[in-house]
Scaffold this motif. Structure first.
Motif: not given
Length: 124
Positions: A3-9, A22-28, A99-100, A111-115
């Protein structure tokens, strides 16, 4: 899954700076190359910058080269896009993505996952 959580802008005058996170959680986190893209209404999503799993080999679109810097901190599961000397044409919704694939993928289909995206508006 990640999961990707964005901030800023936000809103800035031309010539100013903004920082996207962009903060990521989940797999490594270090299992993913990370990228930033942007999109304006009616246009395709555009590649901005990418960075490899280890943090080496940053790659930039010509339109942002020398003004934007992508970096990552694998210990903090975070990727940053520092944007300097902003121009009105940088106005867009910005997305981080994971992206994996190896290296520094550029096309959005790699790319596989998006914020969820964050708005950047640069006034003239």
């Amino acid at each position: 899954q990640v999961q990707l959580v964005q901030s800023g802008g936000g809103l800035v005058q031309a010539g100013g700076s903004l920082r996207l996170s962009c903060a990521a959680s989940g797999r490594t986190f270090s299992s993913y190359a990370m990228g930033w893209f942007r999109q304006t209404p009616g246009k395709d999503r555009e590649f901005v910058a990418a960075i490899s799993r280890s943090g080496g080999d940053p790659f930039y679109a010509d339109s942002v080269k020398g003004r934007f810097t992508i970096s990552r901190d694998n210990a903090k599961n975070t990727v940053i896009l520092q944007m300097n000397s902003l121009k009105p044409e940088d106005t867009a919704v910005y997305y981080c993505a994971a992206s994996v694939r190896l290296g520094v993928p550029q096309g959005p289909s790699n790319y596989d996952y998006w914020g969820r995206g964050t708005q950047v508006t640069v006034s003239s």
